[in-house]
Scaffold this motif. Structure first.
Motif, PDB file in Angstrom:
ATOM      1  N   PRO A 153      40.949 -34.072 -25.610  1.00 39.54           N
ATOM      2  CA  PRO A 153      41.863 -32.934 -25.477  1.00 39.54           C
ATOM      3  C   PRO A 153      43.260 -33.419 -25.128  1.00 39.54           C
ATOM      4  O   PRO A 153      43.420 -34.448 -24.458  1.00 39.54           O
ATOM      5  CB  PRO A 153      41.245 -32.141 -24.315  1.00 39.54           C
ATOM      6  CG  PRO A 153      40.528 -33.171 -23.500  1.00 39.54           C
ATOM      7  CD  PRO A 153      40.027 -34.195 -24.470  1.00 39.54           C
ATOM      8  N   LEU A 154      44.268 -32.708 -25.594  1.00 43.47           N
ATOM      9  CA  LEU A 154      45.655 -33.064 -25.300  1.00 43.47           C
ATOM     10  C   LEU A 154      46.318 -31.946 -24.507  1.00 43.47           C
ATOM     11  O   LEU A 154      46.381 -30.800 -24.959  1.00 43.47           O
ATOM     12  CB  LEU A 154      46.434 -33.304 -26.597  1.00 43.47           C
ATOM     13  CG  LEU A 154      46.060 -34.530 -27.425  1.00 43.47           C
ATOM     14  CD1 LEU A 154      46.937 -34.610 -28.674  1.00 43.47           C
ATOM     15  CD2 LEU A 154      46.199 -35.804 -26.600  1.00 43.47           C
ATOM     16  N   LEU A 155      46.811 -32.290 -23.334  1.00 40.29           N
ATOM     17  CA  LEU A 155      47.532 -31.327 -22.511  1.00 40.29           C
ATOM     18  C   LEU A 155      48.873 -30.997 -23.154  1.00 40.29           C
ATOM     19  O   LEU A 155      49.456 -31.831 -23.862  1.00 40.29           O
ATOM     20  CB  LEU A 155      47.753 -31.894 -21.119  1.00 40.29           C
ATOM     21  CG  LEU A 155      46.494 -32.182 -20.301  1.00 40.29           C
ATOM     22  CD1 LEU A 155      46.824 -33.084 -19.126  1.00 40.29           C
ATOM     23  CD2 LEU A 155      45.877 -30.882 -19.803  1.00 40.29           C
ATOM     24  N   PRO A 156      49.392 -29.794 -22.909  1.00 40.98           N
ATOM     25  CA  PRO A 156      50.685 -29.418 -23.488  1.00 40.98           C
ATOM     26  C   PRO A 156      51.805 -30.405 -23.151  1.00 40.98           C
ATOM     27  O   PRO A 156      52.654 -30.694 -24.001  1.00 40.98           O
ATOM     28  CB  PRO A 156      50.949 -28.037 -22.856  1.00 40.98           C
ATOM     29  CG  PRO A 156      49.586 -27.477 -22.618  1.00 40.98           C
ATOM     30  CD  PRO A 156      48.750 -28.668 -22.206  1.00 40.98           C
ATOM     31  N   VAL A 157      51.808 -30.945 -21.926  1.00 39.03           N
ATOM     32  CA  VAL A 157      52.870 -31.864 -21.539  1.00 39.03           C
ATOM     33  C   VAL A 157      52.829 -33.133 -22.381  1.00 39.03           C
ATOM     34  O   VAL A 157      53.867 -33.724 -22.691  1.00 39.03           O
ATOM     35  CB  VAL A 157      52.782 -32.205 -20.028  1.00 39.03           C
ATOM     36  CG1 VAL A 157      51.545 -33.022 -19.712  1.00 39.03           C
ATOM     37  CG2 VAL A 157      54.038 -32.916 -19.563  1.00 39.03           C
ATOM     38  N   VAL A 158      51.640 -33.538 -22.795  1.00 37.86           N
ATOM     39  CA  VAL A 158      51.509 -34.725 -23.640  1.00 37.86           C
ATOM     40  C   VAL A 158      52.000 -34.416 -25.052  1.00 37.86           C
ATOM     41  O   VAL A 158      52.762 -35.182 -25.644  1.00 37.86           O
ATOM     42  CB  VAL A 158      50.043 -35.208 -23.675  1.00 37.86           C
ATOM     43  CG1 VAL A 158      49.902 -36.406 -24.605  1.00 37.86           C
ATOM     44  CG2 VAL A 158      49.567 -35.571 -22.271  1.00 37.86           C
ATOM     45  N   ARG A 159      51.564 -33.286 -25.586  1.00 33.09           N
ATOM     46  CA  ARG A 159      52.003 -32.894 -26.937  1.00 33.09           C
ATOM     47  C   ARG A 159      53.521 -32.724 -26.985  1.00 33.09           C
ATOM     48  O   ARG A 159      54.176 -33.156 -27.942  1.00 33.09           O
ATOM     49  CB  ARG A 159      51.317 -31.594 -27.360  1.00 33.09           C
ATOM     50  CG  ARG A 159      49.792 -31.672 -27.358  1.00 33.09           C
ATOM     51  CD  ARG A 159      49.185 -30.562 -28.208  1.00 33.09           C
ATOM     52  NE  ARG A 159      49.554 -29.221 -27.773  1.00 33.09           N
ATOM     53  CZ  ARG A 159      48.859 -28.483 -26.907  1.00 33.09           C
ATOM     54  NH1 ARG A 159      47.744 -28.992 -26.367  1.00 33.09           N
ATOM     55  NH2 ARG A 159      49.235 -27.274 -26.581  1.00 33.09           N
ATOM     56  N   ASP A 160      54.084 -32.115 -25.952  1.00 33.01           N
ATOM     57  CA  ASP A 160      55.532 -31.892 -25.909  1.00 33.01           C
ATOM     58  C   ASP A 160      56.299 -33.202 -25.846  1.00 33.01           C
ATOM     59  O   ASP A 160      57.372 -33.347 -26.452  1.00 33.01           O
ATOM     60  CB  ASP A 160      55.900 -31.023 -24.702  1.00 33.01           C
ATOM     61  CG  ASP A 160      55.396 -29.588 -24.833  1.00 33.01           C
ATOM     62  OD1 ASP A 160      54.992 -29.208 -25.956  1.00 33.01           O
ATOM     63  OD2 ASP A 160      55.385 -28.866 -23.820  1.00 33.01           O
ATOM     64  N   ALA A 161      55.759 -34.177 -25.104  1.00 40.03           N
ATOM     65  CA  ALA A 161      56.433 -35.471 -24.976  1.00 40.03           C
ATOM     66  C   ALA A 161      56.476 -36.194 -26.318  1.00 40.03           C
ATOM     67  O   ALA A 161      57.505 -36.775 -26.695  1.00 40.03           O
ATOM     68  CB  ALA A 161      55.714 -36.337 -23.935  1.00 40.03           C
ATOM     69  N   VAL A 162      55.371 -36.151 -27.061  1.00 37.31           N
ATOM     70  CA  VAL A 162      55.339 -36.795 -28.373  1.00 37.31           C
ATOM     71  C   VAL A 162      56.277 -36.078 -29.339  1.00 37.31           C
ATOM     72  O   VAL A 162      57.018 -36.717 -30.099  1.00 37.31           O
ATOM     73  CB  VAL A 162      53.904 -36.819 -28.924  1.00 37.31           C
ATOM     74  CG1 VAL A 162      53.884 -37.365 -30.349  1.00 37.31           C
ATOM     75  CG2 VAL A 162      53.006 -37.676 -28.038  1.00 37.31           C
ATOM     76  N   ALA A 163      56.272 -34.754 -29.310  1.00 36.36           N
ATOM     77  CA  ALA A 163      57.146 -33.973 -30.199  1.00 36.36           C
ATOM     78  C   ALA A 163      58.619 -34.244 -29.899  1.00 36.36           C
ATOM     79  O   ALA A 163      59.443 -34.358 -30.822  1.00 36.36           O
ATOM     80  CB  ALA A 163      56.842 -32.483 -30.064  1.00 36.36           C
ATOM     81  N   ALA A 164      58.967 -34.362 -28.617  1.00 40.15           N
ATOM     82  CA  ALA A 164      60.355 -34.636 -28.225  1.00 40.15           C
ATOM     83  C   ALA A 164      60.800 -35.995 -28.747  1.00 40.15           C
ATOM     84  O   ALA A 164      61.936 -36.159 -29.222  1.00 40.15           O
ATOM     85  CB  ALA A 164      60.492 -34.576 -26.708  1.00 40.15           C
ATOM     86  N   TYR A 165      59.901 -36.973 -28.672  1.00 36.58           N
ATOM     87  CA  TYR A 165      60.237 -38.302 -29.195  1.00 36.58           C
ATOM     88  C   TYR A 165      60.420 -38.267 -30.707  1.00 36.58           C
ATOM     89  O   TYR A 165      61.407 -38.805 -31.246  1.00 36.58           O
ATOM     90  CB  TYR A 165      59.152 -39.313 -28.819  1.00 36.58           C
ATOM     91  CG  TYR A 165      59.060 -40.452 -29.805  1.00 36.58           C
ATOM     92  CD1 TYR A 165      60.079 -41.395 -29.900  1.00 36.58           C
ATOM     93  CD2 TYR A 165      57.972 -40.552 -30.686  1.00 36.58           C
ATOM     94  CE1 TYR A 165      60.015 -42.417 -30.844  1.00 36.58           C
ATOM     95  CE2 TYR A 165      57.906 -41.564 -31.620  1.00 36.58           C
ATOM     96  CZ  TYR A 165      58.927 -42.502 -31.707  1.00 36.58           C
ATOM     97  OH  TYR A 165      58.873 -43.496 -32.630  1.00 36.58           O
ATOM     98  N   VAL A 166      59.480 -37.638 -31.413  1.00 37.72           N
ATOM     99  CA  VAL A 166      59.544 -37.598 -32.881  1.00 37.72           C
ATOM    100  C   VAL A 166      60.835 -36.932 -33.344  1.00 37.72           C
ATOM    101  O   VAL A 166      61.467 -37.362 -34.317  1.00 37.72           O
ATOM    102  CB  VAL A 166      58.318 -36.861 -33.453  1.00 37.72           C
ATOM    103  CG1 VAL A 166      58.476 -36.625 -34.956  1.00 37.72           C
ATOM    104  CG2 VAL A 166      57.042 -37.668 -33.189  1.00 37.72           C
ATOM    105  N   ALA A 167      61.257 -35.903 -32.618  1.00 40.81           N
ATOM    106  CA  ALA A 167      62.485 -35.183 -32.985  1.00 40.81           C
ATOM    107  C   ALA A 167      63.723 -36.073 -32.879  1.00 40.81           C
ATOM    108  O   ALA A 167      64.695 -35.881 -33.617  1.00 40.81           O
ATOM    109  CB  ALA A 167      62.648 -33.948 -32.101  1.00 40.81           C
TER     110      ALA A 167
END
Length: 299
Positions: A183-197
């Motif tokens: 499972p992926l916590l929202p804070v983890v998903r958000d951190a990856v998305a912020a980097y990709v952006a």
């Protein structure tokens, strides 16, 4: 190229591609195989397949005489067993049969996790100390995948653009090419998305998500160095390594009530014995720490 060189190249390819072993494991296993070929004057896969338990014991005895300790001897034995088993698969001599030999007993120490506050400060410090903002976002995202999802560093760095966008769960391919769902916590998903952006390189297709400054795949060494700088800045011990974040994930979850079987699945451990070591940590302290500061949607 020599016959020995061919064997080593084939072994390296098997480990890296077929078995999907980490770069560190590939280097160690290849070095062990190369020593065996040199010491025993081996020139073919058939000679490797024909090695007996007595041969391997003799080789390990020579290595012990050179001064290697129990831990190194146990690691070399594991590599040798894998090497000989692969040779037997290739030659059809007892295919899949591993040499029957026991290694030295290794007393397992307790994992040394860091506290939730230390983990949070570590992620922040890594992000703030990076030479470029996008690299800081990258490094903190990698650390959160280990602390918030229990990934090994090699597993985090092996993620591809095709895995994006990250959802509530992620299929991870770990050791031995075994897959598990975490499972992926929202804070983890958000951190990856912020980097990709903010990543200056195109992240698409089968390209790795995490990139180095020249656009190639991010190496483990870069993440380790970033964490080492943050560790010194925060005054944390040398045991506060990237892998300590995975230990923290495990100990906090166990303390919060997760059962061993579920934790084994989340960590991708081949045996329950590898997971049971976490039961020796103070469960009450872990529970309090997890509830107060482990990454989650509201904090």
């Amino acid at each position: 190229m020599s016959e020995t060189g061919d064997i080593i190249d084939q072994w390296r390819e098997h480990l890296a591609i077929a078995r999907r072993r980490s770069p560190h494991t590939v280097r160690a296993y290849v070095a062990t195989a190369a020593r065996l070929l040199e010491y025993r004057h081996i020139k073919s896969w058939q000679q490797v397949a024909d090695l007996s338990t007595r041969d391997l014991r003799g080789h390990l005895a020579e290595r012990r005489a050179e001064g290697i300790g129990n831990v190194s001897a146990a690691r070399e034995l594991s590599a040798l067993k894998s090497f000989v088993t692969h040779a037997r698969d290739l030659t059809g001599a007892e295919p899949g049969a591993a040499p029957r030999i026991r290694g030295p007993r290794i007393k397992k120490g307790l994992p040394r996790p860091i506290t939730p506050d230390e983990a949070t400060n570590m992620v922040s410090t890594v992000a703030e100390s990076a030479a470029e903002d996008w690299a800081g976002l990258r490094d903190s995202a990698v650390l959160l995948l280990m602390y918030g999802a229990g990934l090994r560093i090699a597993e985090a760095l092996s993620l591809k653009a095709s895995d994006l966008p990250l959802g509530e769960t992620l299929v991870v391919t770990g050791k031995g090419n075994k897959q598990r769902v975490v499972p992926l916590l929202p804070v983890v998903r958000d951190a990856v998305a912020a980097y990709v952006a903010e990543c200056p390189f195109e992240v698409s297709g089968d390209a790795p998500i995490f990139r180095g400054v020249k656009g190639g795949p991010l190496s483990q060494g870069i993440v380790q160095k970033a964490m080492a700088r943050a560790r010194r800045a925060l005054g944390l011990p040398d045991t506060a390594t990237p892998h300590a974040l995975r230990h923290s994930f495990a100990t906090h979850l166990l303390g919060s009530g997760a059962d061993l079987r579920s934790l084994q699945e989340l960590l991708g451990h081949a045996s329950l014995g590898s997971t049971q070591i976490y039961t020796q940590v103070d469960a009450a302290k872990m529970l309090e720490a997890y509830r107060s500061a482990h990454p989650r949607e509201d904090g």
